[in-house]
Structures are given as C-alpha cells and as structure tokens.
Design an enzyme around this catalytic site. Structure first.
Site, PDB file in Angstrom:
ATOM      1  N   ASP A 126      37.121  42.497  49.434  1.00  0.00           N
ATOM      2  CA  ASP A 126      35.986  43.497  50.188  1.00  0.00           C
ATOM      3  C   ASP A 126      35.521  42.698  51.375  1.00  0.00           C
ATOM      4  O   ASP A 126      34.384  43.028  52.139  1.00  0.00           O
ATOM      5  CB  ASP A 126      34.853  43.868  49.363  1.00  0.00           C
ATOM      6  CG  ASP A 126      35.415  44.806  48.119  1.00  0.00           C
ATOM      7  OD1 ASP A 126      36.247  45.475  48.265  1.00  0.00           O
ATOM      8  OD2 ASP A 126      34.861  44.607  47.106  1.00  0.00           O
ATOM      9  N   VAL A 160      38.028  43.887  39.699  1.00  0.00           N
ATOM     10  CA  VAL A 160      38.880  43.498  40.951  1.00  0.00           C
ATOM     11  C   VAL A 160      40.083  42.539  40.670  1.00  0.00           C
ATOM     12  O   VAL A 160      41.045  42.614  41.009  1.00  0.00           O
ATOM     13  CB  VAL A 160      38.175  43.091  42.041  1.00  0.00           C
ATOM     14  CG1 VAL A 160      38.932  42.886  43.349  1.00  0.00           C
ATOM     15  CG2 VAL A 160      37.029  44.266  42.697  1.00  0.00           C
ATOM     16  N   PRO A 174      34.204  32.445  34.616  1.00  0.00           N
ATOM     17  CA  PRO A 174      33.659  31.941  33.289  1.00  0.00           C
ATOM     18  C   PRO A 174      33.605  33.247  32.478  1.00  0.00           C
ATOM     19  O   PRO A 174      34.053  34.226  32.980  1.00  0.00           O
ATOM     20  CB  PRO A 174      32.015  31.802  33.842  1.00  0.00           C
ATOM     21  CG  PRO A 174      31.852  32.564  35.055  1.00  0.00           C
ATOM     22  CD  PRO A 174      33.369  32.371  35.811  1.00  0.00           C
ATOM     23  N   ALA A 175      33.347  33.082  31.236  1.00  0.00           N
ATOM     24  CA  ALA A 175      33.282  34.066  30.244  1.00  0.00           C
ATOM     25  C   ALA A 175      31.748  34.865  30.255  1.00  0.00           C
ATOM     26  O   ALA A 175      31.160  34.340  31.027  1.00  0.00           O
ATOM     27  CB  ALA A 175      33.397  33.673  28.901  1.00  0.00           C
TER      28      ALA A 175
END
Length: 278
Positions: free
Chosen positions: A127, A39, A59-60
């Site tokens: 959403d 998204v 974050p990764a």
C-alpha cells in the site's frame, strides 16, 4: 550489424512510465515476509505458488489463512513469532532474494524499505507504491498459463476487474493445451537433439500450433502425441514440413487398435493349433 535506412513507422511505439513485467523465477529462493494479516495471506498465495521458501516474521495471532498455510507448507514456510528486528536483515542479508512487508505501521515499513535498499535487496511495501521496487498484479492462473494485469499500484481493484474480463475470454482448455505443447517440445528435443535441427524443430512446432485448436491440442492422448512426433521426419508441403490433421491422428489410433485386435486373434488361433497338436 544492420545497414541501410529503416522506416521508424515500422518500430513499436514506446510508452514510458511503465514497469518491466517479467516472470521472476524464485523457486527454492528465500523470501522475507513481515506481517501475518490479510495482506500477508495474499502475498503468500503468490510466493508459495512460485515455490519460494518463505520466512514469515509476525507476532501472534496470525490471520486464519496464514495459519493454514503454515500447516499446508511446513517445508516451505517458516514462522518467527515476534515483531521484526533490524538484525533479521543485517545478520542475514545474503539469505533473502526479496523482502515484503504487510504491516499497518508506515514508519516501521519505511525503515524496512530503507534497510533493504542499503543491503540492495528488492522490496515491496504494501500500500505504499513509492516504496516498492516491484508490484503485485492481479493474476489469472491455469496450469502453466499465467496472466498478470498491473496498474503500477494505482488501481488494484481495477486490475482485478480487467483480469476477470480477460479470463472469461480465454479458451477453457488453454492451460491443458499449453501443458501438452510443452510436453511435445520436450519430446521433440529427445527425438531430434542435434543443434542443427534447431530451425526445423521451431518451424515444425509453429506449424503444429497453427494446425490444431485449443480443444484439439488439450485433448490429445499420449498415443496421439507419439504418432504426431512420427510426422516430424516426413517431407511435405511447400516448406518441407508435414503435420497431420486431427482426423489423420485419430485414424492412426484406430489403425493401431485394429492391428492389435488382429494380432490377438492370430495369437488365439496359434494357441488352438498348439492345443490340437498336443
């Protein structure tokens, strides 16, 4: 102030419950985007297309498209590789024009929304339509042409379907024609900059818009545009405005080429005469 009685039947109907659809200029403005998934990738398309400066907090690992955008727009997109913290907003409230969240955590998203409202920064929570100050619609883009279809967050997939139907009905050269018209208006202001020329400029541009089709406007050359501008000062027609047909513009193009060819021949003859004298 208007006077007299007006007929209400002549006024447009108002359907309440809609959204205010505007083209929001965020070029060079800072936007906070929380989240680095699919998204977030779609949000980046909208933001980077509008030349916004984006601070991404997530974050990764990032979604592959988000990672690609980081390399594609290193000067417009800044990544902070960690989860969102409230101080990201409270310590930098004046930095952001918009806040977007795209994370799978309803509680955290709601907290960000409430914090954004306290700081009076417009926010969009992915959403969650009730926690959105604005919505992202389905957008068709062709150069300067942008068409957005919005369902006020009720049916994004339907918005996409309707947008595709509209796009199919548009002329293929629409974006190019609009670009040309924008360039013509800009040059017309240079030719006739005086404020009192305003109405004549507007009326002449309207006449130009009515005179040519999308394909015709889109395929005009720079020479055609210059020749067209030369007609602005001509007096003609019932309204005192004159616009050439496309055939007349093309004829001007041919005449110039022929004049150029004649000049070239004359120059060669003159060169030969000079050689004979020498």
């Amino acid at each position: 102030m208007t006077t007299g009685r007006a007929d209400p039947n002549n006024f447009p109907e108002i359907q309440t419950g809609g959204s205010l659809l505007i083209a929001w200029q965020i070029k060079g403005k800072r936007v906070l985007l929380v989240g680095g998934g699919e998204v977030a990738a779609t949000r980046l398309v909208h933001l980077l297309s509008a030349d916004a400066l984006v601070t991404l907090i997530a974050p990764a690992p990032l979604h592959p498209e988000v990672s690609f955008r980081l390399t594609q727009f290193p000067n417009s997109l800044t990544w902070i590789p960690r989860a969102f913290e409230s101080t990201d907003l409270t310590d930098h409230a004046n930095d952001y024009s918009l806040i977007l969240t795209a994370i799978d955590d309803p509680v955290a998203s709601s907290q960000i929304y409430k914090l954004a409202h306290q700081l009076k920064i417009p926010a969009n929570i992915a959403d969650v339509p009730p926690e959105c100050d604005f919505y992202f619609g389905s957008v068709h883009r062709d150069g300067p042409l942008q068409i957005m279809v919005s369902t006020n967050g009720k049916g994004p997939r339907l918005a996409s379907t309707i947008r595709k139907l509209i796009a199919k009905a548009l002329p293929k050269n629409a974006g190019r024609a609009i670009e040309q018209m924008g360039e013509l208006r800009k040059k017309l202001r240079e030719v006739a900059p005086a404020q009192e020329e305003g109405k004549r400029r507007m009326d002449w541009i309207k006449k130009v818009s009515d005179a040519y089709g999308w394909e015709e406007m889109g395929t005009m050359t720079g020479e055609d545009m210059a020749n067209l501008l030369a007609w602005y000062r001509k007096e003609g027609g019932e309204d005192g405005l004159e616009v050439p047909t496309l055939d007349e513009l093309r004829a001007l193009r041919k005449e110039k080429k022929q004049d150029g060819a004649v000049e070239e021949v004359e120059k060669k003859v003159e060169d030969l005469k000079m050689e004979e004298k020498a």
